[in-house]
Design a protein around this motif. Structure first.
Motif, PDB file in Angstrom:
ATOM      1  N   MET A   1       0.851  -1.203   0.000  1.00 33.92           N
ATOM      2  CA  MET A   1       0.000   0.000   0.000  1.00 33.92           C
ATOM      3  C   MET A   1       0.882   1.248   0.000  1.00 33.92           C
ATOM      4  O   MET A   1       1.872   1.316   0.714  1.00 33.92           O
ATOM      5  CB  MET A   1      -0.871  -0.003   1.269  1.00 33.92           C
ATOM      6  N   ASN A   2       0.512   2.214  -0.833  1.00 38.46           N
ATOM      7  CA  ASN A   2       1.220   3.499  -0.869  1.00 38.46           C
ATOM      8  C   ASN A   2       0.401   4.544  -0.141  1.00 38.46           C
ATOM      9  O   ASN A   2      -0.761   4.765  -0.480  1.00 38.46           O
ATOM     10  CB  ASN A   2       1.406   3.982  -2.316  1.00 38.46           C
ATOM     11  N   ILE A   3       0.998   5.204   0.851  1.00 39.51           N
ATOM     12  CA  ILE A   3       0.289   6.309   1.489  1.00 39.51           C
ATOM     13  C   ILE A   3       1.123   7.578   1.394  1.00 39.51           C
ATOM     14  O   ILE A   3       2.346   7.533   1.464  1.00 39.51           O
ATOM     15  CB  ILE A   3      -0.103   6.014   2.960  1.00 39.51           C
ATOM     16  N   GLY A   4       0.432   8.689   1.215  1.00 40.91           N
ATOM     17  CA  GLY A   4       1.094   9.986   1.172  1.00 40.91           C
ATOM     18  C   GLY A   4       1.071  10.596   2.564  1.00 40.91           C
ATOM     19  O   GLY A   4       0.053  10.545   3.253  1.00 40.91           O
ATOM     20  N   LEU A   5       2.197  11.150   2.980  1.00 39.39           N
ATOM     21  CA  LEU A   5       2.300  11.807   4.282  1.00 39.39           C
ATOM     22  C   LEU A   5       2.615  13.272   4.030  1.00 39.39           C
ATOM     23  O   LEU A   5       3.575  13.595   3.329  1.00 39.39           O
ATOM     24  CB  LEU A   5       3.415  11.162   5.104  1.00 39.39           C
ATOM     25  N   THR A   6       1.787  14.154   4.574  1.00 39.70           N
ATOM     26  CA  THR A   6       2.020  15.581   4.351  1.00 39.70           C
ATOM     27  C   THR A   6       1.639  16.362   5.602  1.00 39.70           C
ATOM     28  O   THR A   6       1.322  15.790   6.640  1.00 39.70           O
ATOM     29  CB  THR A   6       1.277  16.067   3.074  1.00 39.70           C
ATOM     30  N   GLY A   7       1.697  17.673   5.506  1.00 40.21           N
ATOM     31  CA  GLY A   7       1.416  18.560   6.633  1.00 40.21           C
ATOM     32  C   GLY A   7       1.881  19.946   6.241  1.00 40.21           C
ATOM     33  O   GLY A   7       1.840  20.292   5.063  1.00 40.21           O
ATOM     34  N   GLY A   8       2.352  20.706   7.190  1.00 35.50           N
ATOM     35  CA  GLY A   8       2.903  22.021   6.880  1.00 35.50           C
ATOM     36  C   GLY A   8       4.325  22.109   7.410  1.00 35.50           C
ATOM     37  O   GLY A   8       4.826  21.167   8.025  1.00 35.50           O
ATOM     38  N   ILE A   9       4.969  23.247   7.190  1.00 38.68           N
ATOM     39  CA  ILE A   9       6.310  23.455   7.738  1.00 38.68           C
ATOM     40  C   ILE A   9       6.209  23.351   9.257  1.00 38.68           C
ATOM     41  O   ILE A   9       5.297  23.915   9.861  1.00 38.68           O
ATOM     42  CB  ILE A   9       6.856  24.862   7.378  1.00 38.68           C
ATOM     43  N   ALA A  10       7.124  22.613   9.861  1.00 38.84           N
ATOM     44  CA  ALA A  10       7.240  22.525  11.324  1.00 38.84           C
ATOM     45  C   ALA A  10       6.042  21.863  12.017  1.00 38.84           C
ATOM     46  O   ALA A  10       5.787  22.115  13.182  1.00 38.84           O
ATOM     47  CB  ALA A  10       7.507  23.906  11.934  1.00 38.84           C
ATOM     48  N   THR A  11       5.313  20.998  11.280  1.00 38.29           N
ATOM     49  CA  THR A  11       4.225  20.264  11.942  1.00 38.29           C
ATOM     50  C   THR A  11       4.716  18.926  12.493  1.00 38.29           C
ATOM     51  O   THR A  11       4.038  18.308  13.310  1.00 38.29           O
ATOM     52  CB  THR A  11       3.026  20.006  10.993  1.00 38.29           C
ATOM     53  N   GLY A  12       5.889  18.461  12.040  1.00 40.53           N
ATOM     54  CA  GLY A  12       6.447  17.216  12.572  1.00 40.53           C
ATOM     55  C   GLY A  12       6.312  16.011  11.662  1.00 40.53           C
ATOM     56  O   GLY A  12       6.212  14.881  12.123  1.00 40.53           O
ATOM     57  N   LYS A  13       6.351  16.242  10.348  1.00 39.36           N
ATOM     58  CA  LYS A  13       6.245  15.129   9.390  1.00 39.36           C
ATOM     59  C   LYS A  13       7.390  14.127   9.583  1.00 39.36           C
ATOM     60  O   LYS A  13       7.178  12.923   9.525  1.00 39.36           O
ATOM     61  CB  LYS A  13       6.260  15.654   7.951  1.00 39.36           C
ATOM     62  N   SER A  14       8.591  14.636   9.813  1.00 44.03           N
ATOM     63  CA  SER A  14       9.756  13.742   9.969  1.00 44.03           C
ATOM     64  C   SER A  14       9.608  12.868  11.204  1.00 44.03           C
ATOM     65  O   SER A  14       9.987  11.696  11.193  1.00 44.03           O
ATOM     66  CB  SER A  14      11.051  14.550  10.078  1.00 44.03           C
ATOM     67  N   THR A  15       9.053  13.445  12.261  1.00 44.93           N
ATOM     68  CA  THR A  15       8.820  12.677  13.496  1.00 44.93           C
ATOM     69  C   THR A  15       7.888  11.509  13.204  1.00 44.93           C
ATOM     70  O   THR A  15       8.169  10.361  13.573  1.00 44.93           O
ATOM     71  CB  THR A  15       8.184  13.594  14.571  1.00 44.93           C
ATOM     72  N   VAL A  16       6.791  11.797  12.511  1.00 43.10           N
ATOM     73  CA  VAL A  16       5.806  10.755  12.208  1.00 43.10           C
ATOM     74  C   VAL A  16       6.368   9.744  11.206  1.00 43.10           C
ATOM     75  O   VAL A  16       6.178   8.529  11.373  1.00 43.10           O
ATOM     76  CB  VAL A  16       4.477  11.377  11.704  1.00 43.10           C
ATOM     77  N   SER A  17       7.088  10.212  10.185  1.00 45.92           N
ATOM     78  CA  SER A  17       7.631   9.270   9.201  1.00 45.92           C
ATOM     79  C   SER A  17       8.653   8.343   9.856  1.00 45.92           C
ATOM     80  O   SER A  17       8.701   7.146   9.552  1.00 45.92           O
ATOM     81  CB  SER A  17       8.226   9.983   7.984  1.00 45.92           C
ATOM     82  N   SER A  18       9.443   8.848  10.815  1.00 44.09           N
ATOM     83  CA  SER A  18      10.421   7.976  11.471  1.00 44.09           C
ATOM     84  C   SER A  18       9.720   6.955  12.373  1.00 44.09           C
ATOM     85  O   SER A  18      10.156   5.819  12.490  1.00 44.09           O
ATOM     86  CB  SER A  18      11.466   8.772  12.246  1.00 44.09           C
ATOM     87  N   ILE A 138       0.937  27.105  16.924  1.00 43.43           N
ATOM     88  CA  ILE A 138       2.035  26.211  17.334  1.00 43.43           C
ATOM     89  C   ILE A 138       3.027  26.056  16.190  1.00 43.43           C
ATOM     90  O   ILE A 138       4.240  26.077  16.389  1.00 43.43           O
ATOM     91  CB  ILE A 138       1.480  24.837  17.777  1.00 43.43           C
ATOM     92  N   GLN A 139       2.490  25.917  14.991  1.00 46.35           N
ATOM     93  CA  GLN A 139       3.333  25.790  13.793  1.00 46.35           C
ATOM     94  C   GLN A 139       4.262  27.004  13.675  1.00 46.35           C
ATOM     95  O   GLN A 139       5.476  26.863  13.466  1.00 46.35           O
ATOM     96  CB  GLN A 139       2.408  25.698  12.573  1.00 46.35           C
ATOM     97  N   LEU A 140       3.688  28.189  13.849  1.00 44.80           N
ATOM     98  CA  LEU A 140       4.459  29.439  13.754  1.00 44.80           C
ATOM     99  C   LEU A 140       5.553  29.481  14.815  1.00 44.80           C
ATOM    100  O   LEU A 140       6.716  29.764  14.514  1.00 44.80           O
ATOM    101  CB  LEU A 140       3.501  30.625  13.921  1.00 44.80           C
ATOM    102  N   HIS A 141       5.181  29.153  16.043  1.00 45.10           N
ATOM    103  CA  HIS A 141       6.130  29.168  17.157  1.00 45.10           C
ATOM    104  C   HIS A 141       7.278  28.180  16.920  1.00 45.10           C
ATOM    105  O   HIS A 141       8.450  28.514  17.101  1.00 45.10           O
ATOM    106  CB  HIS A 141       5.387  28.852  18.465  1.00 45.10           C
ATOM    107  N   ARG A 142       6.924  26.963  16.503  1.00 44.97           N
ATOM    108  CA  ARG A 142       7.954  25.937  16.262  1.00 44.97           C
ATOM    109  C   ARG A 142       8.894  26.328  15.129  1.00 44.97           C
ATOM    110  O   ARG A 142      10.095  26.093  15.200  1.00 44.97           O
ATOM    111  CB  ARG A 142       7.297  24.587  15.937  1.00 44.97           C
ATOM    112  N   LEU A 143       8.329  26.927  14.089  1.00 47.18           N
ATOM    113  CA  LEU A 143       9.145  27.343  12.945  1.00 47.18           C
ATOM    114  C   LEU A 143      10.122  28.449  13.346  1.00 47.18           C
ATOM    115  O   LEU A 143      11.304  28.412  12.986  1.00 47.18           O
ATOM    116  CB  LEU A 143       8.251  27.810  11.790  1.00 47.18           C
ATOM    117  N   MET A 144       9.643  29.429  14.127  1.00 47.23           N
ATOM    118  CA  MET A 144      10.514  30.520  14.589  1.00 47.23           C
ATOM    119  C   MET A 144      11.664  29.966  15.439  1.00 47.23           C
ATOM    120  O   MET A 144      12.816  30.353  15.269  1.00 47.23           O
ATOM    121  CB  MET A 144       9.702  31.531  15.406  1.00 47.23           C
ATOM    122  N   GLU A 145      11.330  29.023  16.315  1.00 51.14           N
ATOM    123  CA  GLU A 145      12.353  28.421  17.182  1.00 51.14           C
ATOM    124  C   GLU A 145      13.322  27.550  16.395  1.00 51.14           C
ATOM    125  O   GLU A 145      14.531  27.649  16.565  1.00 51.14           O
ATOM    126  CB  GLU A 145      11.687  27.565  18.263  1.00 51.14           C
TER     127      GLU A 145
END
Length: 198
Positions: A1-18, A138-145
């Motif tokens: 099965m192929n699934i697409g994983l997406t989100g926005g900048i600094a939402t934590g896609k890498s965390t979920v993909s790992s 939260i996205q804005l705050h995480r991106l700034m940090e």
């Protein structure tokens, strides 16, 4: 099965993909592919430099990402031009990696991490689309940090993508990453069970 994983900048896609790869999923990472097409000697980088000028190339031949970022985050037309140069090559490589994985590992889950999945209209490639979500504040705050940038710069980057609330509405599955890592991990566990039940 192929699934697409997406989100926005600094939402934590890498965390979920790992988390998904630790469970046995195979990962195709569009960001990694996007970096590869911008390596010295790649025809895509040559085309980008021809359009934006040699100023965006450093002395060692590498792309000056910050310089290019400053240009495209504040200019919709130039951002579009960059996408028109890079996206076809990135799409080709995504499809190739997906097909290679499917042929070699037909029973494994293939997760394709694409930040601009909806913006690039790639929904048809996938059986399901997962959005990694956090509220915009939260996205804005995480991106700034994370990037050590001003609120104004962070806003410009967020505004260059589809709004996270809109992505959430379009998703087949949502992982809310605004809480603890443990809470995110629990949601990933539940998602894994659902994917293999269906």
């Amino acid at each position: 099965m192929n699934i697409g994983l997406t989100g926005g900048i600094a939402t934590g896609k890498s965390t979920v993909s790992s988390m998904l790869t630790r469970k046995g999923a195979l990962l195709v990472d569009a960001d990694v592919i996007a970096r590869e097409v911008m390596l010295p000697g790649h025809p895509v980088l040559a085309e980008v430099a021809a359009y934006f000028g040699q100023d965006i190339i450093q002395a060692d031949g590498q792309l000056d990402r910050k310089k290019l970022g400053e240009i495209i985050f504040h200019d919709e037309k130039k951002r579009q031009a960059l996408n028109e140069i890079t996206h076809p090559a990135i799409r080709r490589e995504i499809r190739k990696q997906m097909m290679d994985y499917e042929a070699a590992y037909p029973d494994r889950l293939v997760v394709v991490d694409i930040p601009l999945l909806y913006e690039s209209e790639l929904q048809s490639l996938f059986e399901k689309i997962i959005v990694v979500y956090v509220p915009r504040e939260i996205q804005l705050h995480r991106l700034m940090e994370r990037d050590n940038i001003t609120k104004e710069r962070a806003e410009a980057r967020l505004n260059s993508q589809m709004d996270i609330e809109q992505k959430k509405q379009l998703a087949d599955e949502v992982i809310d990453n605004s809480g603890t890592l443990e809470k995110t991990s629990d949601q990933v566990d539940e998602l894994w069970k659902r994917l293999f039940r269906s």
